[in-house]
Enzyme design. Structure first.
Site, mmCIF file in Angstrom:
data_model
loop_
_atom_site.group_PDB
_atom_site.id
_atom_site.type_symbol
_atom_site.label_atom_id
_atom_site.label_comp_id
_atom_site.label_asym_id
_atom_site.label_seq_id
_atom_site.Cartn_x
_atom_site.Cartn_y
_atom_site.Cartn_z
ATOM 1 N N ASN A 149 40.075 33.651 2.381
ATOM 2 C CA ASN A 149 40.194 33.016 3.696
ATOM 3 C C ASN A 149 40.245 34.100 4.757
ATOM 4 O O ASN A 149 41.056 35.025 4.659
ATOM 5 C CB ASN A 149 41.472 32.173 3.793
ATOM 6 C CG ASN A 149 41.556 31.403 5.090
ATOM 7 O OD1 ASN A 149 40.875 30.399 5.270
ATOM 8 N ND2 ASN A 149 42.398 31.857 6.010
ATOM 9 N N GLU A 150 39.362 33.997 5.748
ATOM 10 C CA GLU A 150 39.330 34.967 6.848
ATOM 11 C C GLU A 150 39.492 36.389 6.322
ATOM 12 O O GLU A 150 40.390 37.142 6.725
ATOM 13 C CB GLU A 150 40.401 34.639 7.885
ATOM 14 C CG GLU A 150 40.151 33.332 8.617
ATOM 15 C CD GLU A 150 41.126 33.071 9.755
ATOM 16 O OE1 GLU A 150 40.778 32.309 10.671
ATOM 17 O OE2 GLU A 150 42.250 33.631 9.723
ATOM 18 N N CYS A 158 42.031 49.903 5.849
ATOM 19 C CA CYS A 158 43.123 50.462 5.053
ATOM 20 C C CYS A 158 42.861 51.942 4.811
ATOM 21 O O CYS A 158 41.759 52.331 4.419
ATOM 22 C CB CYS A 158 43.248 49.722 3.720
ATOM 23 S SG CYS A 158 44.570 50.392 2.670
ATOM 24 N N CYS A 160 44.860 54.061 2.831
ATOM 25 C CA CYS A 160 45.655 54.562 1.714
ATOM 26 C C CYS A 160 44.812 55.463 0.811
ATOM 27 O O CYS A 160 43.598 55.613 0.989
ATOM 28 C CB CYS A 160 46.236 53.393 0.916
ATOM 29 S SG CYS A 160 45.005 52.501 -0.079
ATOM 30 N N GLU A 308 37.277 26.323 10.942
ATOM 31 C CA GLU A 308 38.569 26.188 11.615
ATOM 32 C C GLU A 308 38.386 26.232 13.122
ATOM 33 O O GLU A 308 37.595 27.019 13.644
ATOM 34 C CB GLU A 308 39.526 27.331 11.233
ATOM 35 C CG GLU A 308 40.089 27.295 9.855
ATOM 36 C CD GLU A 308 41.102 28.419 9.637
ATOM 37 O OE1 GLU A 308 41.706 28.878 10.639
ATOM 38 O OE2 GLU A 308 41.277 28.848 8.488
ATOM 39 N N TRP A 316 49.600 32.065 18.165
ATOM 40 C CA TRP A 316 49.580 33.517 18.057
ATOM 41 C C TRP A 316 49.164 34.227 19.337
ATOM 42 O O TRP A 316 49.101 35.466 19.352
ATOM 43 C CB TRP A 316 48.659 33.942 16.908
ATOM 44 C CG TRP A 316 47.350 33.206 16.863
ATOM 45 C CD1 TRP A 316 47.072 32.077 16.143
ATOM 46 C CD2 TRP A 316 46.142 33.535 17.556
ATOM 47 N NE1 TRP A 316 45.770 31.685 16.338
ATOM 48 C CE2 TRP A 316 45.164 32.560 17.201
ATOM 49 C CE3 TRP A 316 45.780 34.552 18.437
ATOM 50 C CZ2 TRP A 316 43.867 32.582 17.701
ATOM 51 C CZ3 TRP A 316 44.484 34.578 18.939
ATOM 52 C CH2 TRP A 316 43.542 33.599 18.560
ATOM 53 N N GLU A 356 53.303 29.526 11.541
ATOM 54 C CA GLU A 356 52.342 28.716 12.282
ATOM 55 C C GLU A 356 52.846 27.292 12.538
ATOM 56 O O GLU A 356 52.055 26.382 12.738
ATOM 57 C CB GLU A 356 51.005 28.691 11.536
ATOM 58 C CG GLU A 356 50.336 30.051 11.514
ATOM 59 C CD GLU A 356 48.961 30.038 10.891
ATOM 60 O OE1 GLU A 356 47.973 30.296 11.608
ATOM 61 O OE2 GLU A 356 48.866 29.768 9.679
ATOM 62 N N HIS A 359 51.441 25.888 15.644
ATOM 63 C CA HIS A 359 49.983 25.760 15.706
ATOM 64 C C HIS A 359 49.652 24.277 15.601
ATOM 65 O O HIS A 359 50.132 23.574 14.715
ATOM 66 C CB HIS A 359 49.356 26.536 14.541
ATOM 67 C CG HIS A 359 47.875 26.719 14.644
ATOM 68 N ND1 HIS A 359 46.991 25.661 14.622
ATOM 69 C CD2 HIS A 359 47.118 27.841 14.750
ATOM 70 C CE1 HIS A 359 45.757 26.132 14.711
ATOM 71 N NE2 HIS A 359 45.810 27.446 14.787
#
Length: 661
Positions: A149-150, A158, A160, A308, A316, A356, A359
């Site tokens: 998802n998303e 990242c 690392c 969505e 947010w 959320e 939301h």
């Protein structure tokens, strides 16, 4: 494998029954039926519930939910449930957590707490996906798989050690040798030459500006790694249940730049997108229009899914503004007008707890005795009434070129002006063309451009070899090509194209700039036509072009601001500043008229007319009035929203119509 097709516009959203006791589920399905919901996404954030301990699965609740939905005639877009790993994974494998450029580890407690390159994460995600595919791949409710998802929403970059090793592998595949990498990165500057591969790192926080090509390649690598997260799960689905199409939800919005979705699209059976309006942005419907046209471009003109959006406020943004009466319908139809064959929301029922909980949802905290619920039911009815547009496309003759690589490169540090924002000119051009009643495709520079009579190239800072020649060929056969400032400046390695700006487009445009002269913050520059420019100017000469307008003040008074070069039967235009909305729209009207592209006789700022076209020739005009006053538009036919025949569409403030012409 083929993408899913519905003989209607799908309607629904994320359904999270695991947040609620079972006695609520029957009410959920009853109200879904009342609202006309026929497609829901299930299981997105349920990994910890489905696999409470490593290798131990609890699926009884999901079995029940899918059976109930199927019995009610509601189809399911089933998530692989891998979007956010459970706490046990990072506890056992802290090396799987993402790390920021300054070395800060991002811990569980939010969502998506994983490094995209982590082999442990990918192994566990593939195992969960296999369980889901084997158990539900043949379930009659499941019509679509929803991977993760998303992807990249909160962990796109990242830094690392795991990511560093993966970055080096990616660079080896891209360049082959350290000598080629050193050349591409220009490491002779600032003593950055690499003698061993292990010396190469992601662009972590440094004492001064990091190497720009290193930053650019890290963006490319990161987008590819996130696509790898998708491919890792997709491979399992293709093996176990190859007949069920697969998607994942993109985030084509103004503030999301980390993923190159043009490079992802071929891996999806149907393109899906999430889009949320920015409440603080004036005329935010314009950004929606640009983003949706871009999604259709990513989908190569095929219908796509709005996976969505919000029914009202989100949670947010700094100030979360509720949608006003009628806005839910108007915004939803704006997506449908641009190719969405399903309109889905986050989420079905507003949460009581969690980050959320404020939301909005299709079923709000206030329940069914609310304006929002009545508008949700109304939207379902309207989507059913316009269902005949499903599967249709567009036949636009105007293209705006767009490239995530150019976006990344354009907004690197150490540039002439921080005020040059990549999407700003592209969105301004799109808005001006929309006001003219012109249909627009937003496409990648490498896509086939032969069907277009107007091609606009806004701030395309990074350009590969060959585009200028393709644009010149288009102009020679009669097309109009408009290029704006800070385009064609560097190659794919972010190396300046020498000999004068605008680099790759210098010969096509018949102009040459010897120096950039960007404007100070809030500074304006006047043109001979009376227009006002901001952001940019440059010391430009017309070497083989006609000067149509010039600067009268600012850094280069008397210098060309707008030029045009005859190229065969067409023209190549160059704009060397950021024009205000009205003069930009006037310029675009000249370009469109020169190409013979039909447009509205009178601009209608705030009123959109967008068309979908079927293969059999049927055409539908979506008329969307975003203004606070009535509007009348010369469109005739049968209005699917009201069921009435119309000769002119007269809309109240905020009104909509969908006319079969």
């Amino acid at each position: 494998m083929t993408s899913p097709r519905w003989p209607r516009i799908g309607y629904g959203g994320d359904y999270n029954p695991e947040q609620w006791p079972r006695e609520v589920w029957d009410e959920d399905i009853r109200l879904m039926t009342e609202a006309g919901v026929d497609l829901v996404t299930v299981g997105v954030f349920s990994w910890a519930r489905l696999e409470p301990r490593p290798g131990e699965y609890d699926t009884e609740w999901l079995d029940d939910v899918l059976d109930r939905l199927h019995a009610a005639g509601i189809s399911v877009d089933l998530a692989t449930a891998t979007a956010s790993p459970p706490p046990w994974l990072s506890r056992a494998h802290p090396e799987s957590l993402p790390v920021t450029a300054d070395g800060t580890t991002l811990w569980p407690g939010g969502r998506q707490a994983y490094c995209p390159s982590s082999p442990v994460f990918r192994e566990r995600a593939a195992a969960l996906t296999r369980m889901m595919a084997e158990r539900y791949g043949s379930h009659p409710a499941v019509v679509l798989w929803h991977v993760s998802n998303e992807i990249g929403c909160h962990n796109a970059l990242c830094y690392c050690d795991v990511s560093a090793a993966a970055f080096r592998d990616w660079l080896r595949a891209r360049y082959g040798t350290l000598e080629a990498l050193n050349d591409a990165w220009g490491t002779a500057f600032w003593s950055q030459h690499y003698a061993e591969w292990d010396e190469v790192l992601p662009p972590r926080s440094a004492p001064a500006f990091p190497n720009p090509t290193q930053q650019l390649d890290f963006r490319r690598f990161s987008s590819d790694e996130l696509l790898g997260v998708y491919r890792n799960e997709r491979a399992v689905l293709d093996e176990v249940c190859p007949d069920v199409p697969v998607t994942t939800n993109f985030m084509v919005m103004a503030h999301t730049k980390e993923m190159d979705y043009f490079s992802w699209a071929d891996d999806l059976d149907v393109v899906s997108n999430d889009h949320y309006l920015e409440a603080a942005r004036p005329e935010n419907h314009r950004e929606l229009a640009f983003s949706s046209d871009l999604v259709r471009g990513v989908a190569r003109g095929e219908p796509w899914i709005l996976m969505e959006q919000s029914s009202s406020a989100v949670n947010w943004q700094p100030r979360n503004v509720a949608k006003r009466p009628g806005e839910l319908l108007r915004v939803s139809l704006s997506h449908v007008a641009r190719g969405a064959d399903a309109v889905l929301f986050f989420q079905w029922r507003a949460s009581r707890a969690g980050a959320e909980k404020y939301h909005s949802a299709l079923l709000p905290h206030a329940g069914t005795d609310s304006r929002l619920w009545r508008e949700v039911v109304e939207l379902g009815a309207v989507l059913r009434s316009v269902g005949e547009v499903a599967g249709s496309g567009a036949d636009n003759r105007v293209a705006v070129l767009y490239d995530w690589n150019a976006w990344w490169a354009c907004e690197l540090d150490s540039h002439p002006s921080v005020d040059v924002r990549y999407r700003a000119m592209a969105e301004a051009v799109h808005a001006g063309l929309s006001d003219l009643g012109v249909g627009i495709d937003v496409v990648h520079p490498d896509h086939d451009l032969e069907s277009y009579d107007v091609v606009v190239v806004p701030t395309l800072y990074l350009v590969g070899d060959g585009l200028a020649e393709r644009l010149e060929a288009l102009a020679r056969r009669g097309a109009q090509v408009l290029v704006t400032y800070f385009s064609g400046i560097v190659d794919e390695h972010d190396h300046v194209r020498l000999g004068g700006y605008p680099g790759a487009f210098r010969d096509l445009l018949g102009v040459r700039a010897t120096e950039f002269t960007p404007l100070l913050e809030a500074q304006e520059v006047r043109l001979g036509s009376g227009a006002t420019g901001t952001v940019w100017a440059e010391d430009l000469e017309a070497t083989d072009a006609e000067v149509l307008d010039h600067f009268t003040d600012g850094p280069v008074p008397g210098g060309p601001a707008l030029t045009r070069r005859a190229v065969g039967d067409g023209h190549a235009w160059y704009l060397a500043t950021f024009l205000d909305a009205d003069p930009l729209r006037d310029l675009l009207a000249r370009v469109v008229d020169a190409a013979g592209v039909a447009r509205a006789e009178e601009p209608h700022p705030g009123v959109e007319v967008v068309r979908r076209v079927a293969e059999d020739g049927r055409r539908w005009a979506f008329v969307l009035n975003h203004r606070d006053e009535p509007a009348t538009v010369a469109v005739s036919g049968h209005d699917l929203v009201t069921g009435a025949d119309v000769t002119d569409v007269s809309l109240p403030a905020g009104g909509v119509a969908v006319v079969r012409e």
